[in-house]
Design a protein around this motif. Structure first.
Motif, PDB file in Angstrom:
ATOM      1  N   GLN A 412      23.838 -25.409 -40.466  1.00 64.37           N
ATOM      2  CA  GLN A 412      24.888 -26.011 -39.642  1.00 64.37           C
ATOM      3  C   GLN A 412      25.482 -27.266 -40.268  1.00 64.37           C
ATOM      4  N   VAL A 413      24.710 -27.965 -41.099  1.00 68.64           N
ATOM      5  CA  VAL A 413      25.264 -29.117 -41.807  1.00 68.64           C
ATOM      6  C   VAL A 413      26.423 -28.683 -42.699  1.00 68.64           C
ATOM      7  N   ALA A 428      25.387 -36.357 -48.942  1.00 63.77           N
ATOM      8  CA  ALA A 428      24.509 -37.186 -49.773  1.00 63.77           C
ATOM      9  C   ALA A 428      24.270 -38.548 -49.126  1.00 63.77           C
ATOM     10  N   GLY A 429      25.277 -39.055 -48.400  1.00 62.69           N
ATOM     11  CA  GLY A 429      25.142 -40.353 -47.756  1.00 62.69           C
ATOM     12  C   GLY A 429      24.406 -40.311 -46.427  1.00 62.69           C
ATOM     13  N   MET A 430      24.109 -39.126 -45.943  1.00 57.48           N
ATOM     14  CA  MET A 430      23.370 -38.961 -44.692  1.00 57.48           C
ATOM     15  C   MET A 430      21.917 -39.379 -44.889  1.00 57.48           C
ATOM     16  N   GLY A 438      15.218 -30.711 -42.871  1.00 52.42           N
ATOM     17  CA  GLY A 438      16.605 -31.057 -43.088  1.00 52.42           C
ATOM     18  C   GLY A 438      16.856 -31.846 -44.361  1.00 52.42           C
ATOM     19  N   GLU A 439      15.813 -32.421 -44.917  1.00 50.96           N
ATOM     20  CA  GLU A 439      15.984 -33.150 -46.179  1.00 50.96           C
ATOM     21  C   GLU A 439      16.463 -32.250 -47.306  1.00 50.96           C
ATOM     22  N   ALA A 444      20.018 -31.090 -51.848  1.00 57.46           N
ATOM     23  CA  ALA A 444      21.015 -30.232 -52.486  1.00 57.46           C
ATOM     24  C   ALA A 444      22.289 -31.013 -52.801  1.00 57.46           C
ATOM     25  N   ALA A 445      22.704 -31.877 -51.874  1.00 57.44           N
ATOM     26  CA  ALA A 445      23.875 -32.710 -52.124  1.00 57.44           C
ATOM     27  C   ALA A 445      23.610 -33.657 -53.292  1.00 57.44           C
TER      28      ALA A 445
END
Length: 470
Positions: A412-413, A428-430, A438-439, A444-445
């Motif tokens: 969903q992200v 990446a900034g999350m 979820g990491e 991946a980013a």
């Protein structure tokens, strides 16, 4: 015959039709909703809800039987009938949300009859003739049963009947290796059935082959026989002794048969020619605004062809509210639509697969990857097989594939990013809480930016220069 005039007439009370009816009536439109079968449609009664409930029962039985982390598993001896009771209880729990009573309480005029067009502006349903400013065809789809020699004379199940089966099959034969076939294969295997899947081409063939291979390896490891390239030529026998023969001369014997080879649109009883609504074997013909060849009539969900998912039906419903109620232009899109196969491990996709992205973007494509084998939460829970890969073009994701634990939640992200045109820097900034599955999305980013940061001679020169400053 009772004559009714209304603003909107919705034909079909599945996910798409219910969403339109609820939204439109609460915004002030007069709405008639016609349903000739079950309220809630396929998703509630024969599809998404019962299949996920049965998968949950199978998962519980499987987990009980597995020894891990210093604890010994034990034979769960799954109660097949009790698992079906769980399925029924889940349906009953959700059903009131889709019920006739609820929608009548909202102000919708519900008619429980089969609808048929009698003109471009009129529909008959039982003793009612409805004239409407706009019609919405939301009749969904049903299982496609192919014309295999002998099949019509042999007891067989589809997704519309398999959940009513209370006696555990000794050996379930499944024709079709798509998402429905593979989900039902794993659920039944984990509930104590022997299972053989016969797929004419490639199992999970519409998904990323690397991700699909991981799922198929797990299923085979659990004892499911998956035979690919098996074109079914004939079916014979009776319940308890069914034989399926393939074109290469092989034969397979089982006690029960499930046919899961696809869907077909429900258009047969609508008399669409009277309304001058075009259609073919794939469904009702629509433009990008979901409008048919009759400008008064829209078609949404499975019956309109295209992606056949409940969430797509809901998306269509939300979109056509704009032109019908507010006269605003609208075009649907599909590049941001995710889908999930709810096996264990789950397989989720949004946007382009790697192969599709390479074909569309060539050398402009960058594939960013992260594995669950480097995700601390997955390692701690013993679920470290799988990966996420994101297809990136000019800094923006155009597709993502995730195979592993809770892939349907994690995708969903990327669905959000693609729907809103976000850059990889947004993910990446999350900040993800540690340790969570979820990491893997943040990793991946980060994999997209790593070569630019850690392998760039220019970055290294800048760092060395800065370090010389006082």
């Amino acid at each position: 015959m009772e004559r009714i005039k209304t603003d909107i007439c919705v034909i079909g009370a599945g996910s798409a039709g219910l969403s339109v009816a609820a939204g439109a009536v609460q915004m002030g439109a007069r709405v008639v909703l016609i349903e000739g079968h079950e309220m809630g449609g396929d998703c509630l009664n024969y599809g998404c809800v019962p299949s996920k409930a049965l998968l949950a029962a199978g998962h519980k039985a499987h987990a009980t039987g597995q020894g891990a982390f210093g604890t010994a598993g034990h034979d769960p001896a799954p109660d097949f009938a009790a698992a079906k009771d769980h399925v029924r209880a889940v349906i009953d729990h959700i059903a009131p949300v889709d019920s006739q009573e609820r929608f009548e309480g909202l102000g919708v005029h519900v008619i429980r009859e089969t609808a048929r067009f009698v003109s471009e502006t009129e529909v008959e349903a039982g003793a009612h003739r409805i004239t409407a400013r706009r019609f919405v065809i939301a009749t969904g789809s049903r299982p496609f049963v192919p014309p295999i020699p002998g099949l019509q004379d042999v007891p067989h199940h589809t997704n519309e009947t398999i959940f009513d089966l209370r006696d555990r099959p000794g050996h379930l034969l499944i024709i079709g290796g798509g998402p429905i076939g593979m989900e039902m294969a794993q659920a039944h295997r984990r509930l104590g059935c022997r299972v053989t899947v016969l797929e004419g081409v490639k199992a999970l063939g519409r998904d990323d082959p690397e991700a699909a291979a991981l799922v198929l390896d797990r299923l085979r490891g659990e004892g499911i026989e998956i035979v690919e390239g098996a074109q079914v030529a004939a079916v014979s026998g009776t319940e308890g002794a069914i034989r399926v023969e393939t074109g290469d001369g092989a034969s397979f014997e089982g006690t029960h048969l499930l046919v899961a080879v696809g869907r077909q649109p429900n258009v047969d009883t609508l008399n669409l020619k009277a309304a001058h609504v075009g259609y073919d074997r794939k469904g009702v013909t629509v433009d990008r605004g979901m409008r048919t060849t009759n400008r008064r009539v829209y078609a949404i969900g499975d019956v309109a062809g295209g992606l056949q998912f409940t969430h797509v039906a809901g998306y269509h419903a939300g979109q056509i509210i704009r032109p019908m109620l507010f006269g605003l232009p609208m075009k649907v899109r599909t590049d941001h639509v995710p889908w999930v196969t709810f096996t264990d491990p789950e397989l989720a996709q949004v946007g382009l697969t790697e192969a599709e992205a390479r074909k569309a973007h060539g050398d402009k494509l960058f594939v960013a990857r992260a594995g669950f084998d480097h995700n601390d939460r997955a390692i701690a829970t013993g679920q470290d097989r799988g990966f996420a890969k994101v297809m990136v073009v000019k800094g923006r994701p155009v597709g993502a594939t995730i195979v592993g634990p809770q892939a349907g939640e994690l995708i969903q992200v990327w669905a959000l990013a693609i729907a809103n045109g976000l850059k990889m820097s947004a993910v990446a900034g999350m900040i993800s809480p540690y340790p969570t599955l979820g990491e893997i999305n943040k990793r991946a980013a980060g994999a997209y930016f790593s070569p630019k940061l850690f392998e760039s001679p220019l970055v290294k020169r800048i760092v060395r220069l800065v370090q010389r400053l006082p």
